[in-house]
Design an enzyme around this catalytic site. Sequence first.
Site, short mmCIF file in Angstrom:
data_model
loop_
_atom_site.label_atom_id
_atom_site.label_comp_id
_atom_site.label_asym_id
_atom_site.label_seq_id
_atom_site.Cartn_x
_atom_site.Cartn_y
_atom_site.Cartn_z
CE LYS A 147 -146.72 53.29 -46.19
NZ LYS A 147 -147.96 52.67 -46.41
C1 LIG Z 1 -148.76 51.34 -46.25
C2 LIG Z 1 -148.36 49.97 -45.91
C3 LIG Z 1 -148.90 48.86 -46.57
C4 LIG Z 1 -150.09 48.95 -47.47
O1 LIG Z 1 -149.97 49.74 -48.56
P1 LIG Z 1 -151.28 50.36 -49.27
O2 LIG Z 1 -150.72 50.89 -50.54
O3 LIG Z 1 -151.80 51.43 -48.37
O4 LIG Z 1 -152.23 49.25 -49.47
C5 LIG Z 1 -148.38 47.60 -46.30
N1 LIG Z 1 -147.40 47.43 -45.40
C6 LIG Z 1 -146.87 48.46 -44.72
C7 LIG Z 1 -145.77 48.20 -43.76
C8 LIG Z 1 -147.35 49.76 -44.93
O5 LIG Z 1 -146.86 50.77 -44.21
#
Ligand SMILES: *Cc1c(COP(=O)(O)O)cnc(C)c1O
Length: 390
Positions: free
Chosen positions: A187
Amino acid sequence: MPGNELIGNEELDEISYIFKNGSVLYRYGFDNKRNNCFKVREFESQFSRYFSMKYALGVTSGTAALRVALAALGIKEGDEVITQSFTFVATVEAIIESKATPICTEIDNTLNMDPIDLEKKITSNTKAVIVVHMLGTPANLEQIKEICSRKKIYLIEDTAWGCGGSLQNKKLGTWGDISTFSFDFAKTMTTGEGGMLLIKNKDVYKRASAWHDHGHENNPNFARWEDTRSSSGFNFRMNELQGAVGLAQLRKLDKIVNLQRSNSSYIWGKLKTIKNIQLRNAPKGSYETCDALIFLVPNKITAHRCREEIINQGLTTKILPEAYTWHFAGTWNHMSELVRASNNDLKNAFPKSQSLLERAVAIPINVEMEEGYALKLYNAVNKALHFNES
Ligand SMILES: *Cc1c(COP(=O)(O)O)cnc(C)c1O
């Protein structure tokens, strides 16, 4: 790859500070041991200040953030929660975990929630909407927010990809009643694993805070073992190491987004001269985070050919087309709750979304862009689109 490209001494210094001040890795208590070092608390406070939102709550992941958000809003069995067909599985998983019924909408040409389809899918059981800013482009928030206000439905923004972006000069993550963030390793900013909620209402914040910590109200008048409680909950607590890394990453967020934006527009400057490719739409007034650059080609075969040619250049795509099935609800036959809620015909539930997504190609945008990256992409995509002529 954004924040994870820039992990370095700043993150290390923040972590070292913990070890120089009592080494307490737990966010609550141990006050006599920690020399007032509270990294998660400090991260929450800086994060909420960055967004000018009242309350922030650090959690273990973006998925956990969604689950806590639904718990804090009192979502329960029999309620319907609407999200979009192009998202990550986590969004729907959180709805299923809360025992509510997951409903997905079609996407529009922003590749996010289609407000027209949203309005059609609202019923008297609809309690919340989770809108997602997939890969950094804002959804049509003005219309979606208007619909939710008019129908008196909670709006949650899954800002996992929207961190640092905005729409009409209003930051993504500040439009909804609650917004959720992910700091997983792919992210925009990262703590390895981790997540955050931003919350407008004080009572909702209190419920979220308690629920993410077994119901603990962290009542200052009592020791933890005598703490007051009014609900059960679970454990989704962020730890101090994550908080420390998050503080350093947050200070880099604007820089990350700026670099991604300029790299993305540089690349598009090259690609846009190719015939028959079309950039994903962004709502007017969008400030995209540009985690990826998505464009549409005439058909599915050409999209896959683009990926092959990009791989031939030693590069890669991101999510589309290769991880389509992890991000398109129309393929999630393993989720019986979703299948049932889609008239047992998931395959035909989102024809419009499918026709957009299967001809989409997403290019990962890096903070550090190699010399010649855009040219290699141009050559690959150009070749894929002129396949029949060679
Ligand atoms: C990455 C992501 C998540 C989940 O996040 P994690 O920290 O990996 O659990 C939820 N929603 C979207 C749209 C994502 O891209």
